[in-house]
Design a protein around this motif. Structure first.
Motif, PDB file in Angstrom:
ATOM      1  N   GLY A 151       0.814  -1.218   0.000  1.00  0.00           N
ATOM      2  CA  GLY A 151       0.000   0.000   0.000  1.00  0.00           C
ATOM      3  C   GLY A 151       0.840   1.259   0.000  1.00  0.00           C
ATOM      4  N   GLY A 152       1.930   1.251   0.765  1.00  0.00           N
ATOM      5  CA  GLY A 152       2.820   2.410   0.776  1.00  0.00           C
ATOM      6  C   GLY A 152       3.471   2.638  -0.572  1.00  0.00           C
ATOM      7  N   ALA A 153       3.864   1.558  -1.234  1.00  0.00           N
ATOM      8  CA  ALA A 153       4.474   1.680  -2.561  1.00  0.00           C
ATOM      9  C   ALA A 153       3.451   2.188  -3.572  1.00  0.00           C
ATOM     10  CB  ALA A 153       5.046   0.337  -3.002  1.00  0.00           C
ATOM     11  N   PHE A 154       2.204   1.704  -3.481  1.00  0.00           N
ATOM     12  CA  PHE A 154       1.162   2.195  -4.389  1.00  0.00           C
ATOM     13  C   PHE A 154       0.941   3.688  -4.193  1.00  0.00           C
ATOM     14  CE2 PHE A 154      -3.244   3.296  -5.307  1.00  0.00           C
ATOM     15  CZ  PHE A 154      -3.326   2.919  -6.636  1.00  0.00           C
ATOM     16  N   THR A 155       0.867   4.113  -2.941  1.00  0.00           N
ATOM     17  CA  THR A 155       0.652   5.529  -2.651  1.00  0.00           C
ATOM     18  C   THR A 155       1.811   6.372  -3.158  1.00  0.00           C
ATOM     19  OG1 THR A 155      -0.604   4.909  -0.689  1.00  0.00           O
ATOM     20  CG2 THR A 155       0.203   7.171  -0.796  1.00  0.00           C
ATOM     21  N   GLY A 208       6.847  -3.321  -4.600  1.00  0.00           N
ATOM     22  CA  GLY A 208       6.873  -3.305  -3.135  1.00  0.00           C
ATOM     23  C   GLY A 208       6.338  -4.587  -2.523  1.00  0.00           C
ATOM     24  N   GLY A 209       5.263  -5.132  -3.091  1.00  0.00           N
ATOM     25  CA  GLY A 209       4.706  -6.376  -2.564  1.00  0.00           C
ATOM     26  C   GLY A 209       5.644  -7.550  -2.758  1.00  0.00           C
ATOM     27  N   LEU A 210       6.237  -7.657  -3.942  1.00  0.00           N
ATOM     28  CA  LEU A 210       7.176  -8.749  -4.206  1.00  0.00           C
ATOM     29  C   LEU A 210       8.418  -8.621  -3.332  1.00  0.00           C
ATOM     30  CD1 LEU A 210       7.721 -11.247  -5.914  1.00  0.00           C
ATOM     31  CD2 LEU A 210       8.710  -9.755  -7.656  1.00  0.00           C
ATOM     32  N   PHE A 211       8.920  -7.404  -3.194  1.00  0.00           N
ATOM     33  CA  PHE A 211      10.081  -7.167  -2.335  1.00  0.00           C
ATOM     34  C   PHE A 211       9.784  -7.597  -0.902  1.00  0.00           C
ATOM     35  CE2 PHE A 211      12.331  -4.503   0.681  1.00  0.00           C
ATOM     36  CZ  PHE A 211      13.644  -4.684   0.294  1.00  0.00           C
ATOM     37  N   SER A 212       8.621  -7.210  -0.384  1.00  0.00           N
ATOM     38  CA  SER A 212       8.279  -7.549   1.000  1.00  0.00           C
ATOM     39  C   SER A 212       8.076  -9.045   1.188  1.00  0.00           C
ATOM     40  CB  SER A 212       7.020  -6.803   1.430  1.00  0.00           C
ATOM     41  OG  SER A 212       7.297  -5.441   1.543  1.00  0.00           O
ATOM     42  N   MET A 213       7.479  -9.702   0.192  1.00  0.00           N
ATOM     43  CA  MET A 213       7.305 -11.156   0.305  1.00  0.00           C
ATOM     44  C   MET A 213       8.653 -11.869   0.347  1.00  0.00           C
ATOM     45  SD  MET A 213       3.988 -12.319  -1.870  1.00  0.00           S
ATOM     46  CE  MET A 213       4.161 -11.290  -3.303  1.00  0.00           C
ATOM     47  N   ILE A 214       9.574 -11.440  -0.496  1.00  0.00           N
ATOM     48  CA  ILE A 214      10.900 -12.061  -0.493  1.00  0.00           C
ATOM     49  C   ILE A 214      11.635 -11.726   0.797  1.00  0.00           C
ATOM     50  CG2 ILE A 214      13.138 -12.104  -1.657  1.00  0.00           C
ATOM     51  CD1 ILE A 214      11.611 -11.601  -4.282  1.00  0.00           C
ATOM     52  N   SER A 274      16.722  -9.330  -1.258  1.00  0.00           N
ATOM     53  CA  SER A 274      15.347  -9.153  -1.728  1.00  0.00           C
ATOM     54  C   SER A 274      15.290  -8.215  -2.922  1.00  0.00           C
ATOM     55  CB  SER A 274      14.473  -8.606  -0.604  1.00  0.00           C
ATOM     56  OG  SER A 274      14.439  -9.497   0.471  1.00  0.00           O
ATOM     57  N   GLY A 275      16.077  -7.150  -2.895  1.00  0.00           N
ATOM     58  CA  GLY A 275      16.113  -6.233  -4.031  1.00  0.00           C
ATOM     59  C   GLY A 275      16.632  -6.903  -5.285  1.00  0.00           C
ATOM     60  N   ALA A 276      17.677  -7.716  -5.125  1.00  0.00           N
ATOM     61  CA  ALA A 276      18.234  -8.420  -6.280  1.00  0.00           C
ATOM     62  C   ALA A 276      17.235  -9.439  -6.834  1.00  0.00           C
ATOM     63  CB  ALA A 276      19.541  -9.106  -5.890  1.00  0.00           C
ATOM     64  N   LEU A 277      16.620 -10.220  -5.964  1.00  0.00           N
ATOM     65  CA  LEU A 277      15.658 -11.224  -6.430  1.00  0.00           C
ATOM     66  C   LEU A 277      14.410 -10.583  -7.032  1.00  0.00           C
ATOM     67  CD1 LEU A 277      15.929 -13.924  -3.625  1.00  0.00           C
ATOM     68  CD2 LEU A 277      16.665 -14.105  -6.002  1.00  0.00           C
ATOM     69  N   THR A 278      13.966  -9.472  -6.469  1.00  0.00           N
ATOM     70  CA  THR A 278      12.807  -8.771  -7.028  1.00  0.00           C
ATOM     71  C   THR A 278      13.112  -8.277  -8.432  1.00  0.00           C
ATOM     72  OG1 THR A 278      12.056  -8.103  -4.839  1.00  0.00           O
ATOM     73  CG2 THR A 278      11.231  -6.836  -6.694  1.00  0.00           C
ATOM     74  N   GLY A 279      14.284  -7.673  -8.612  1.00  0.00           N
ATOM     75  CA  GLY A 279      14.672  -7.220  -9.946  1.00  0.00           C
ATOM     76  C   GLY A 279      14.744  -8.366 -10.935  1.00  0.00           C
ATOM     77  N   ALA A 280      15.283  -9.498 -10.501  1.00  0.00           N
ATOM     78  CA  ALA A 280      15.401 -10.653 -11.394  1.00  0.00           C
ATOM     79  C   ALA A 280      14.027 -11.216 -11.751  1.00  0.00           C
ATOM     80  CB  ALA A 280      16.258 -11.731 -10.742  1.00  0.00           C
ATOM     81  N   ILE A 281      13.144 -11.345 -10.782  1.00  0.00           N
ATOM     82  CA  ILE A 281      11.818 -11.919 -11.046  1.00  0.00           C
ATOM     83  C   ILE A 281      11.008 -11.015 -11.973  1.00  0.00           C
ATOM     84  CG2 ILE A 281       9.600 -12.474  -9.963  1.00  0.00           C
ATOM     85  CD1 ILE A 281      11.252 -13.523  -7.556  1.00  0.00           C
ATOM     86  N   LEU A 282      11.070  -9.707 -11.748  1.00  0.00           N
ATOM     87  CA  LEU A 282      10.289  -8.798 -12.587  1.00  0.00           C
ATOM     88  C   LEU A 282      10.834  -8.707 -14.011  1.00  0.00           C
ATOM     89  CD1 LEU A 282       9.447  -5.942 -10.080  1.00  0.00           C
ATOM     90  CD2 LEU A 282       7.954  -7.755 -10.928  1.00  0.00           C
TER      91      LEU A 282
END
Length: 171
Positions: free
Chosen positions: A18-22, A70-76, A95-103
Motif C-alpha cells: 500500500g505504501g508503494a502504491f501511494t 513493493g509487494g514482491l520485495f516484501s514477500m521475499i 530481496s532487491g536483487a531477487l525482485t529485480g530478477a523476477i520482474l
C-alpha cells in the motif's frame, strides 16, 4: 536495530504494498502533471486539461507498478527473515536483487542478471546510507551524563537564604 522492529510479516507485506502504491501514485501524478502540461497545446485551459488527463491515465498505472515491486520485495524479505532466522541488511539487499530478477524474467536471463545486479546494488546503497546515517547520528548524540546509583552520594544543594523567608513550600 530499531530500524527492523516493524510489524509482523503478513501485515508488513500489505503495508509495504500500500505504501508503494501511494508513493507511486503521488510521485507519478506529479510527474505526469508536469509532462501533460508541457505536451499540451498553448492555452491555460488546454494545458490544465492535458495535465489532468495525463494524471488520470498514467498515475494509477505507475502506482500499480510500484505496488507490485513493493509487494514482491516484501514477500521475499519476509521469506528471507523466516529462512535465515534474523533480520539484517543482507535480507533487503538479497530481496532487491531477487525482485529485480523476477520482474525481468519475461525478458530473458541476460535481463534478469542485469536487473538483479541493479536491484542489489541499489538496495546495498540504500542500506549502506542508512547504516552510515545511524552511526553518524549516534556519534553526534553520545550518551548523557552518568548518574550515581546511590542518591546519598550526590552533593547536597542548599537554596540560598532569602530575605522573604522560607519559600520552599511553593516549589
Amino acid at each position: 536495530m530499531e530500524e527492523y522492529a516493524r510489524e509482523p510479516c503478513p501485515w508488513r507485506i500489505v503495508d509495504d504494498c500500500g505504501g508503494a502504491f501511494t508513493m507511486g501514485t503521488i510521485g507519478g501524478g506529479i510527474f505526469q502533471a508536469i509532462k501533460g502540461f508541457r505536451n499540451s497545446p498553448v492555452g491555460v485551459n488546454h494545458r490544465l486539461r492535458g495535465s489532468l488527463t495525463a494524471i488520470k491515465t498514467r498515475a494509477p498505472q505507475l502506482g500499480g507498478s510500484f505496488a507490485v515491486w513493493g509487494g514482491l520485495f516484501s514477500m521475499i524479505d519476509c521469506s528471507m527473515v523466516q529462512v535465515r532466522g534474523k533480520e539484517d541488511p543482507w535480507n533487503s539487499i538479497t530481496s532487491g536483487a531477487l525482485t529485480g530478477a523476477i520482474l525481468a524474467a519475461r525478458n530473458g536471463p541476460v535481463a534478469m542478471v542485469g536487473s538483479a545486479a541493479m536491484g542489489g546494488i541499489l538496495l546495498a546503497l540504500i542500506e549502506g546510507a542508512g547504516i552510515l546515517l545511524t552511526r553518524f547520528a549516534s556519534a553526534q548524540f553520545p550518551n548523557g551524563p552518568q548518574f550515581a546509583e546511590d542518591p546519598s552520594q550526590l552533593p547536597s544543594t542548599q537554596l540560598p537564604s532569602s530575605p522573604f523567608g522560607d519559600y520552599r513550600q511553593y516549589q
